[in-house]
Design a protein around this motif. Structure first.
Motif, PDB file in Angstrom:
ATOM      1  N   GLN A  29       0.853  -1.184   0.000  1.00 40.08           N
ATOM      2  CA  GLN A  29       0.000   0.000   0.000  1.00 40.08           C
ATOM      3  C   GLN A  29       0.892   1.238   0.000  1.00 40.08           C
ATOM      4  OE1 GLN A  29      -3.310   0.411   2.638  1.00 40.08           O
ATOM      5  NE2 GLN A  29      -3.791  -1.769   2.588  1.00 40.08           N
ATOM      6  N   VAL A  30       0.646   2.130  -0.966  1.00 39.87           N
ATOM      7  CA  VAL A  30       1.431   3.347  -1.115  1.00 39.87           C
ATOM      8  C   VAL A  30       0.498   4.543  -0.983  1.00 39.87           C
ATOM      9  CG1 VAL A  30       2.920   4.670  -2.676  1.00 39.87           C
ATOM     10  CG2 VAL A  30       3.050   2.173  -2.644  1.00 39.87           C
ATOM     11  N   ALA A  31       0.913   5.537  -0.191  1.00 39.15           N
ATOM     12  CA  ALA A  31       0.173   6.797  -0.046  1.00 39.15           C
ATOM     13  C   ALA A  31       0.774   7.795  -1.039  1.00 39.15           C
ATOM     14  CB  ALA A  31       0.288   7.328   1.375  1.00 39.15           C
ATOM     15  N   ILE A  32      -0.073   8.353  -1.909  1.00 36.58           N
ATOM     16  CA  ILE A  32       0.384   9.310  -2.922  1.00 36.58           C
ATOM     17  C   ILE A  32      -0.284  10.649  -2.638  1.00 36.58           C
ATOM     18  CG2 ILE A  32       0.545   9.824  -5.381  1.00 36.58           C
ATOM     19  CD1 ILE A  32       0.155   6.775  -5.836  1.00 36.58           C
ATOM     20  N   PHE A  33       0.524  11.714  -2.583  1.00 38.43           N
ATOM     21  CA  PHE A  33       0.040  13.045  -2.224  1.00 38.43           C
ATOM     22  C   PHE A  33       0.302  14.033  -3.351  1.00 38.43           C
ATOM     23  CE2 PHE A  33       1.126  10.781   1.617  1.00 38.43           C
ATOM     24  CZ  PHE A  33      -0.005  10.963   2.389  1.00 38.43           C
ATOM     25  N   ARG A  34      -0.629  14.968  -3.523  1.00 36.04           N
ATOM     26  CA  ARG A  34      -0.515  16.077  -4.487  1.00 36.04           C
ATOM     27  C   ARG A  34      -0.531  17.363  -3.657  1.00 36.04           C
ATOM     28  NH1 ARG A  34      -5.435  17.091  -8.564  1.00 36.04           N
ATOM     29  NH2 ARG A  34      -4.974  19.256  -9.024  1.00 36.04           N
ATOM     30  N   VAL A  35       0.617  18.067  -3.630  1.00 38.45           N
ATOM     31  CA  VAL A  35       0.815  19.110  -2.628  1.00 38.45           C
ATOM     32  C   VAL A  35       1.302  20.421  -3.240  1.00 38.45           C
ATOM     33  CG1 VAL A  35       2.082  19.685  -0.516  1.00 38.45           C
ATOM     34  CG2 VAL A  35       1.397  17.338  -0.935  1.00 38.45           C
ATOM     35  N   GLY A  36       0.801  21.515  -2.662  1.00 40.85           N
ATOM     36  CA  GLY A  36       1.320  22.843  -2.943  1.00 40.85           C
ATOM     37  C   GLY A  36       0.805  23.475  -4.216  1.00 40.85           C
ATOM     38  N   PRO A  37       1.200  24.737  -4.425  1.00 35.19           N
ATOM     39  CA  PRO A  37       0.724  25.473  -5.591  1.00 35.19           C
ATOM     40  C   PRO A  37       1.195  24.857  -6.910  1.00 35.19           C
ATOM     41  CG  PRO A  37       2.409  26.728  -4.418  1.00 35.19           C
ATOM     42  CD  PRO A  37       2.089  25.524  -3.582  1.00 35.19           C
ATOM     43  N   ASP A  38       2.338  24.164  -6.876  1.00 35.47           N
ATOM     44  CA  ASP A  38       2.832  23.513  -8.098  1.00 35.47           C
ATOM     45  C   ASP A  38       2.341  22.069  -8.215  1.00 35.47           C
ATOM     46  OD1 ASP A  38       4.311  22.553  -6.000  1.00 35.47           O
ATOM     47  OD2 ASP A  38       6.247  22.778  -6.980  1.00 35.47           O
ATOM     48  N   GLU A  39       1.512  21.631  -7.251  1.00 39.55           N
ATOM     49  CA  GLU A  39       0.895  20.305  -7.236  1.00 39.55           C
ATOM     50  C   GLU A  39       1.928  19.190  -7.368  1.00 39.55           C
ATOM     51  OE1 GLU A  39      -2.457  20.234  -9.895  1.00 39.55           O
ATOM     52  OE2 GLU A  39      -3.285  22.058  -9.013  1.00 39.55           O
ATOM     53  N   GLN A  40       2.995  19.310  -6.587  1.00 46.77           N
ATOM     54  CA  GLN A  40       4.068  18.322  -6.575  1.00 46.77           C
ATOM     55  C   GLN A  40       3.546  16.995  -6.038  1.00 46.77           C
ATOM     56  OE1 GLN A  40       7.494  19.752  -4.490  1.00 46.77           O
ATOM     57  NE2 GLN A  40       8.735  17.978  -5.011  1.00 46.77           N
ATOM     58  N   LEU A  41       4.031  15.897  -6.605  1.00 47.65           N
ATOM     59  CA  LEU A  41       3.621  14.564  -6.179  1.00 47.65           C
ATOM     60  C   LEU A  41       4.673  13.936  -5.267  1.00 47.65           C
ATOM     61  CD1 LEU A  41       2.302  13.189  -9.585  1.00 47.65           C
ATOM     62  CD2 LEU A  41       0.928  13.949  -7.638  1.00 47.65           C
TER      63      LEU A  41
END
Length: 110
Positions: A29-41
């Motif tokens: 199981q992997v947690a994937i995040f989309r973060v910040g104004p540049d939508e970094q992964l």
């Protein structure tokens, strides 16, 4: 330089900004995040070693002294999204994964 093989996980639009999703990748199981104004992964293990449960994808994305973090929804430990290191106990480091966006798709290195 060799080319990596990549597994498509989902569309970028499937991950709301500043949140995470859980995906099964190579049996983990992997947690994937989309973060910040540049939508970094970012991608790291979904298993919280303190709470002993697969819950990190439901954690709270934040910033601790300029470091992007995920806070566990169980006992609130903070983990660096980039390195996986726990801020409260530096001996604990989560596994991280290479992740990229390709043509609007989220992909993990196989």
């Amino acid at each position: 330089m060799s080319e990596f093989n990549w597994e498509t996980i989902c569309s970028v639009s499937d991950i709301s900004k500043n949140t995470g999703v859980c995906a099964l990748h190579n049996g983990d199981q992997v947690a994937i995040f989309r973060v910040g104004p540049d939508e970094q992964l970012f991608a790291l293990q979904n298993y919280d070693p303190f709470g002993q449960a697969n819950v990190l994808s439901r954690g709270i994305v934040g910033d601790v002294d300029g470091l992007l973090t995920i806070s566990s929804p169980l006992y609130k430990q903070h983990f660096s999204l980039e390195s996986g290191k726990c801020l409260e106990d530096e001996s604990v480091i989560l596994q991280t994964y290479m992740v990229r966006q390709q043509d609007g798709l989220v992909q993990l290195k196989v």
